[in-house]
Design a protein around this motif. Sequence first.
Motif, mmCIF file in Angstrom:
data_model
loop_
_atom_site.group_PDB
_atom_site.id
_atom_site.type_symbol
_atom_site.label_atom_id
_atom_site.label_comp_id
_atom_site.label_asym_id
_atom_site.label_seq_id
_atom_site.Cartn_x
_atom_site.Cartn_y
_atom_site.Cartn_z
ATOM 1 N N ASP A 70 0.826 -1.216 0.000
ATOM 2 C CA ASP A 70 0.000 0.000 0.000
ATOM 3 C C ASP A 70 0.858 1.264 0.000
ATOM 4 N N LEU A 71 1.981 1.217 0.707
ATOM 5 C CA LEU A 71 2.873 2.390 0.676
ATOM 6 C C LEU A 71 3.516 2.534 -0.691
ATOM 7 N N ALA A 72 3.864 1.387 -1.310
ATOM 8 C CA ALA A 72 4.430 1.429 -2.662
ATOM 9 C C ALA A 72 3.462 2.154 -3.596
ATOM 10 N N ALA A 73 2.189 1.849 -3.448
ATOM 11 C CA ALA A 73 1.176 2.425 -4.329
ATOM 12 C C ALA A 73 0.968 3.913 -4.080
ATOM 13 N N MET A 74 1.455 4.421 -2.953
ATOM 14 C CA MET A 74 1.371 5.862 -2.680
ATOM 15 C C MET A 74 2.680 6.577 -3.024
ATOM 16 N N GLY A 75 3.710 5.815 -3.365
ATOM 17 C CA GLY A 75 5.024 6.414 -3.602
ATOM 18 C C GLY A 75 5.673 6.893 -2.318
ATOM 19 N N ALA A 76 5.377 6.204 -1.205
ATOM 20 C CA ALA A 76 5.916 6.626 0.097
ATOM 21 C C ALA A 76 7.099 5.749 0.512
ATOM 22 N N GLN A 77 8.027 6.364 1.223
ATOM 23 C CA GLN A 77 9.188 5.645 1.771
ATOM 24 C C GLN A 77 8.783 5.031 3.116
ATOM 25 N N PRO A 78 8.816 3.699 3.242
ATOM 26 C CA PRO A 78 8.388 3.059 4.494
ATOM 27 C C PRO A 78 9.288 3.461 5.666
ATOM 28 N N CYS A 79 8.695 3.670 6.826
ATOM 29 C CA CYS A 79 9.478 4.077 8.006
ATOM 30 C C CYS A 79 9.124 3.293 9.256
ATOM 31 N N TRP A 80 7.845 3.241 9.605
ATOM 32 C CA TRP A 80 7.452 2.645 10.881
ATOM 33 C C TRP A 80 6.233 1.754 10.700
#
Length: 319
Positions: A70-80
Amino acid sequence: MSEFDLIKRYFTRPTPRAALGVGDDAALLRIAEGMEVAVSTDMLVSGTHFFPDADPYLLGHKTLAVNLSDLAAMGAQPCWATLAMSLPEADERWLQRFSEGFFALADEYGVELIGGDTTRGPLNLCVTIMGLVPKRKALRRSGAQAGDDIWVSGKLGDAALGLAHLQGKIKLPEHARVSCLAAQQQPQPRIALGLALRGIANSVIDISDGLLADLGHILESSSVAAEVRYDRLPVSSLFASNGDAMLELAQRCVLSGGDDYELCFTAPDTQRGEIEALSSTLRLPLTRIGKIVSGHGCKLRTADGNVMTVKEAGYDHFA
Ligand code: ADP
Ligand code: MG
């Protein structure tokens, strides 16, 4: 073993990027100026999302992988991430392997586990994932434009085939079994692709409920329609040569099967070169499967241009 020993032993790791991690009433996070936090939750329920006797290492992987997708699909860098679990019992061997699978993937993507909840009950695993994305740069479902190309990453349908095999509905030949079971049990979140698509894609979604259902969400959010070429969809070679029964199964797995965790995205045709270059840098097939057009709904065409009718949409827990 007490609840607190369990949390300490299996789920407490250093969290240098958080101001405070596991152990207090809440974790504390500091967010840099100019960044937005992408937050998403996905729950895996025994008997619905996995077999009760599923390998705990692979289950630990998948519990986090579906959230990373789901984070990949938002273009977000995973953190926590936080992990809420209800467990029938404190089975130490199970917990050891589950946490190893979870943290192996967490370490691969730099995810810190900063909290959660642990209770007794039917086996149920729920992760909330948090990632960072520069302000206004997140990739949404709502940005598709008429004229965009439609792309998908990787291959579609393998996980659904793997599931059909595990359920005893089909018997996969040896060579296909390994890759289809891996797709089903150990999906690889497309984080690098999601990050690279910032500034390239107009809309992105991850495919968890089948291509038609998930592309359908893009179409609805963006108020556009799609023309998709069925013969261009990236599928297992397994589907090519196995007669009519296989063809029907293939169609179901590819269009409406679950658990692909590939990205479906749309981009202007001026980005084709960039996207093809990206495919070779990432060593990940990226396939152009159709076009966004104005209107409503998704039309599927065969190679000779005929419109296909499809019975099933994607997986829906309440349909
Ligand atoms: P409270 O009773 O205040 O809700 P808990 O006893 O549930 O606190 O949790 C104690 C600490 O352990 C909290 O920091 C919580 O976030 C963390 N925690 C509980 N379960 C997990 C888990 N499965 N994984 C990671 N952290 C957990
Ligand atoms: Mg609690």
